[in-house]
Design a protein around this motif. Sequence first.
Motif, PDB file in Angstrom:
ATOM      1  N   ASP A  56     -42.447  -9.296  36.496  1.00 33.46           N
ATOM      2  CA  ASP A  56     -43.203 -10.523  36.273  1.00 33.46           C
ATOM      3  C   ASP A  56     -42.378 -11.760  36.628  1.00 33.46           C
ATOM      4  O   ASP A  56     -41.168 -11.697  36.827  1.00 33.46           O
ATOM      5  N   PHE A  57     -43.050 -12.873  36.709  1.00 37.48           N
ATOM      6  CA  PHE A  57     -42.457 -14.125  37.144  1.00 37.48           C
ATOM      7  C   PHE A  57     -41.266 -14.537  36.276  1.00 37.48           C
ATOM      8  O   PHE A  57     -40.195 -14.860  36.784  1.00 37.48           O
ATOM      9  N   ASP A  58     -41.436 -14.539  34.972  1.00 36.76           N
ATOM     10  CA  ASP A  58     -40.369 -14.978  34.075  1.00 36.76           C
ATOM     11  C   ASP A  58     -39.125 -14.115  34.219  1.00 36.76           C
ATOM     12  O   ASP A  58     -38.003 -14.629  34.218  1.00 36.76           O
ATOM     13  N   TYR A  59     -39.314 -12.805  34.327  1.00 36.74           N
ATOM     14  CA  TYR A  59     -38.161 -11.913  34.501  1.00 36.74           C
ATOM     15  C   TYR A  59     -37.441 -12.230  35.813  1.00 36.74           C
ATOM     16  O   TYR A  59     -36.215 -12.308  35.861  1.00 36.74           O
ATOM     17  N   ASN A  60     -38.202 -12.418  36.888  1.00 35.42           N
ATOM     18  CA  ASN A  60     -37.585 -12.673  38.190  1.00 35.42           C
ATOM     19  C   ASN A  60     -36.872 -14.021  38.252  1.00 35.42           C
ATOM     20  O   ASN A  60     -35.853 -14.152  38.918  1.00 35.42           O
ATOM     21  N   ILE A  61     -37.385 -15.010  37.540  1.00 32.03           N
ATOM     22  CA  ILE A  61     -36.681 -16.302  37.471  1.00 32.03           C
ATOM     23  C   ILE A  61     -35.307 -16.095  36.846  1.00 32.03           C
ATOM     24  O   ILE A  61     -34.300 -16.606  37.336  1.00 32.03           O
ATOM     25  N   GLY A  62     -35.244 -15.355  35.758  1.00 33.41           N
ATOM     26  CA  GLY A  62     -33.964 -15.081  35.102  1.00 33.41           C
ATOM     27  C   GLY A  62     -33.026 -14.289  35.988  1.00 33.41           C
ATOM     28  O   GLY A  62     -31.825 -14.586  36.072  1.00 33.41           O
ATOM     29  N   LEU A  63     -33.541 -13.272  36.668  1.00 38.13           N
ATOM     30  CA  LEU A  63     -32.713 -12.469  37.572  1.00 38.13           C
ATOM     31  C   LEU A  63     -32.204 -13.314  38.738  1.00 38.13           C
ATOM     32  O   LEU A  63     -31.037 -13.217  39.120  1.00 38.13           O
ATOM     33  N   SER A  64     -33.054 -14.173  39.269  1.00 39.39           N
ATOM     34  CA  SER A  64     -32.631 -15.071  40.347  1.00 39.39           C
ATOM     35  C   SER A  64     -31.477 -15.954  39.888  1.00 39.39           C
ATOM     36  O   SER A  64     -30.490 -16.143  40.610  1.00 39.39           O
ATOM     37  N   GLN A  65     -31.593 -16.509  38.690  1.00 37.05           N
ATOM     38  CA  GLN A  65     -30.538 -17.371  38.150  1.00 37.05           C
ATOM     39  C   GLN A  65     -29.242 -16.591  37.959  1.00 37.05           C
ATOM     40  O   GLN A  65     -28.169 -17.060  38.322  1.00 37.05           O
ATOM     41  N   ARG A  66     -29.331 -15.397  37.390  1.00 38.60           N
ATOM     42  CA  ARG A  66     -28.134 -14.574  37.185  1.00 38.60           C
ATOM     43  C   ARG A  66     -27.476 -14.214  38.509  1.00 38.60           C
ATOM     44  O   ARG A  66     -26.245 -14.209  38.617  1.00 38.60           O
ATOM     45  N   ARG A  67     -28.258 -13.930  39.524  1.00 40.23           N
ATOM     46  CA  ARG A  67     -27.706 -13.597  40.841  1.00 40.23           C
ATOM     47  C   ARG A  67     -27.015 -14.805  41.474  1.00 40.23           C
ATOM     48  O   ARG A  67     -25.928 -14.687  42.018  1.00 40.23           O
ATOM     49  N   ALA A  68     -27.631 -15.971  41.398  1.00 42.49           N
ATOM     50  CA  ALA A  68     -27.009 -17.182  41.935  1.00 42.49           C
ATOM     51  C   ALA A  68     -25.703 -17.472  41.195  1.00 42.49           C
ATOM     52  O   ALA A  68     -24.684 -17.817  41.807  1.00 42.49           O
ATOM     53  N   GLU A  69     -25.709 -17.307  39.879  1.00 44.99           N
ATOM     54  CA  GLU A  69     -24.494 -17.534  39.094  1.00 44.99           C
ATOM     55  C   GLU A  69     -23.411 -16.509  39.430  1.00 44.99           C
ATOM     56  O   GLU A  69     -22.219 -16.835  39.430  1.00 44.99           O
ATOM     57  N   ALA A  70     -23.789 -15.266  39.742  1.00 41.88           N
ATOM     58  CA  ALA A  70     -22.813 -14.241  40.121  1.00 41.88           C
ATOM     59  C   ALA A  70     -22.126 -14.605  41.441  1.00 41.88           C
ATOM     60  O   ALA A  70     -20.914 -14.431  41.592  1.00 41.88           O
ATOM     61  N   VAL A  71     -22.886 -15.130  42.377  1.00 37.14           N
ATOM     62  CA  VAL A  71     -22.303 -15.564  43.655  1.00 37.14           C
ATOM     63  C   VAL A  71     -21.362 -16.735  43.426  1.00 37.14           C
ATOM     64  O   VAL A  71     -20.239 -16.771  43.929  1.00 37.14           O
ATOM     65  N   ARG A  72     -21.796 -17.706  42.619  1.00 35.57           N
ATOM     66  CA  ARG A  72     -20.946 -18.867  42.324  1.00 35.57           C
ATOM     67  C   ARG A  72     -19.650 -18.427  41.635  1.00 35.57           C
ATOM     68  O   ARG A  72     -18.561 -18.856  42.010  1.00 35.57           O
ATOM     69  N   ALA A  73     -19.770 -17.571  40.638  1.00 32.66           N
ATOM     70  CA  ALA A  73     -18.580 -17.104  39.906  1.00 32.66           C
ATOM     71  C   ALA A  73     -17.623 -16.371  40.838  1.00 32.66           C
ATOM     72  O   ALA A  73     -16.403 -16.561  40.748  1.00 32.66           O
ATOM     73  N   ALA A  74     -18.152 -15.561  41.731  1.00 38.49           N
ATOM     74  CA  ALA A  74     -17.293 -14.833  42.668  1.00 38.49           C
ATOM     75  C   ALA A  74     -16.552 -15.792  43.594  1.00 38.49           C
ATOM     76  O   ALA A  74     -15.364 -15.609  43.873  1.00 38.49           O
ATOM     77  N   LEU A  75     -17.227 -16.831  44.062  1.00 38.01           N
ATOM     78  CA  LEU A  75     -16.572 -17.810  44.942  1.00 38.01           C
ATOM     79  C   LEU A  75     -15.494 -18.598  44.216  1.00 38.01           C
ATOM     80  O   LEU A  75     -14.457 -18.937  44.788  1.00 38.01           O
ATOM     81  N   LEU A  76     -15.697 -18.881  42.934  1.00 42.72           N
ATOM     82  CA  LEU A  76     -14.718 -19.639  42.164  1.00 42.72           C
ATOM     83  C   LEU A  76     -13.496 -18.791  41.801  1.00 42.72           C
ATOM     84  O   LEU A  76     -12.402 -19.327  41.621  1.00 42.72           O
ATOM     85  N   ASP A  77     -13.680 -17.493  41.695  1.00 40.46           N
ATOM     86  CA  ASP A  77     -12.645 -16.578  41.243  1.00 40.46           C
ATOM     87  C   ASP A  77     -11.787 -16.077  42.410  1.00 40.46           C
ATOM     88  O   ASP A  77     -12.130 -16.258  43.574  1.00 40.46           O
ATOM     89  N   ALA A  78     -10.656 -15.442  42.080  1.00 42.49           N
ATOM     90  CA  ALA A  78      -9.803 -14.807  43.084  1.00 42.49           C
ATOM     91  C   ALA A  78     -10.570 -13.652  43.712  1.00 42.49           C
ATOM     92  O   ALA A  78     -11.371 -13.007  43.020  1.00 42.49           O
ATOM     93  N   PRO A  79     -10.425 -13.392  44.949  1.00 45.98           N
ATOM     94  CA  PRO A  79      -9.458 -13.965  45.884  1.00 45.98           C
ATOM     95  C   PRO A  79      -9.952 -15.189  46.623  1.00 45.98           C
ATOM     96  O   PRO A  79      -9.231 -15.764  47.437  1.00 45.98           O
ATOM     97  N   PHE A  80     -11.174 -15.654  46.368  1.00 40.53           N
ATOM     98  CA  PHE A  80     -11.754 -16.739  47.158  1.00 40.53           C
ATOM     99  C   PHE A  80     -11.280 -18.116  46.694  1.00 40.53           C
ATOM    100  O   PHE A  80     -10.998 -18.977  47.510  1.00 40.53           O
ATOM    101  N   ASN A  81     -11.231 -18.338  45.383  1.00 42.91           N
ATOM    102  CA  ASN A  81     -10.679 -19.562  44.798  1.00 42.91           C
ATOM    103  C   ASN A  81     -11.257 -20.852  45.368  1.00 42.91           C
ATOM    104  O   ASN A  81     -10.527 -21.798  45.653  1.00 42.91           O
ATOM    105  N   VAL A  82     -12.565 -20.910  45.533  1.00 43.64           N
ATOM    106  CA  VAL A  82     -13.221 -22.129  45.994  1.00 43.64           C
ATOM    107  C   VAL A  82     -13.186 -23.137  44.845  1.00 43.64           C
ATOM    108  O   VAL A  82     -13.436 -22.785  43.693  1.00 43.64           O
ATOM    109  N   ALA A  83     -12.879 -24.365  45.163  1.00 45.24           N
ATOM    110  CA  ALA A  83     -12.833 -25.417  44.147  1.00 45.24           C
ATOM    111  C   ALA A  83     -14.239 -25.689  43.606  1.00 45.24           C
ATOM    112  O   ALA A  83     -15.178 -25.763  44.389  1.00 45.24           O
ATOM    113  N   PRO A  84     -14.358 -25.819  42.272  1.00 47.88           N
ATOM    114  CA  PRO A  84     -15.693 -26.075  41.712  1.00 47.88           C
ATOM    115  C   PRO A  84     -16.234 -27.417  42.146  1.00 47.88           C
ATOM    116  O   PRO A  84     -17.390 -27.653  42.196  1.00 47.88           O
TER     117      PRO A  84
END
Length: 131
Positions: A103-131
């Motif tokens: 359903d829509f509400d579930y997918n909105i939450g999953l979309s947010q979690r996925r975007a946050e996972a990509v952001r967290a990975a970029l901020l973390d080692a080995p990528f170390n992108v500046a926030p």
Amino acid sequence: MLKTCTAVLALSFGIVASAGYAQTVRKPGTDIRAQAIGELTDARVREVLVEDGRVSMSGGFFENDSAELSGTSDQVLFKLASSMGLHPNMRLAIVGHTDSTGDFDYNIGLSQRRAEAVRAALLDAPFNVAP
């Protein structure tokens, strides 16, 4: 700067870049679809981000119904992080997507979690992108 946004009912991740906070202006005749970052050389990723303002992180980044990065994500994130290192004023909006299952509400939450996972990975080692 990395920020997360959500979107639903698509099959890939979109990365939208701009220099500073200015809106990216598309050149006449350029393709309006994001180019798949995994299929581009590192140099071409930089060119596309600067010229077109967006790339698509298509591929097997997540298992079904999961926000855990997997598959070829490290290779693609490395290309993105390298581009950001050469363009420190670049700002990205990371847009997470899901499929049309659930359903829509579930997918909105999953979309947010996925975007946050990509952001967290970029901020973390080995990528170390500046926030």
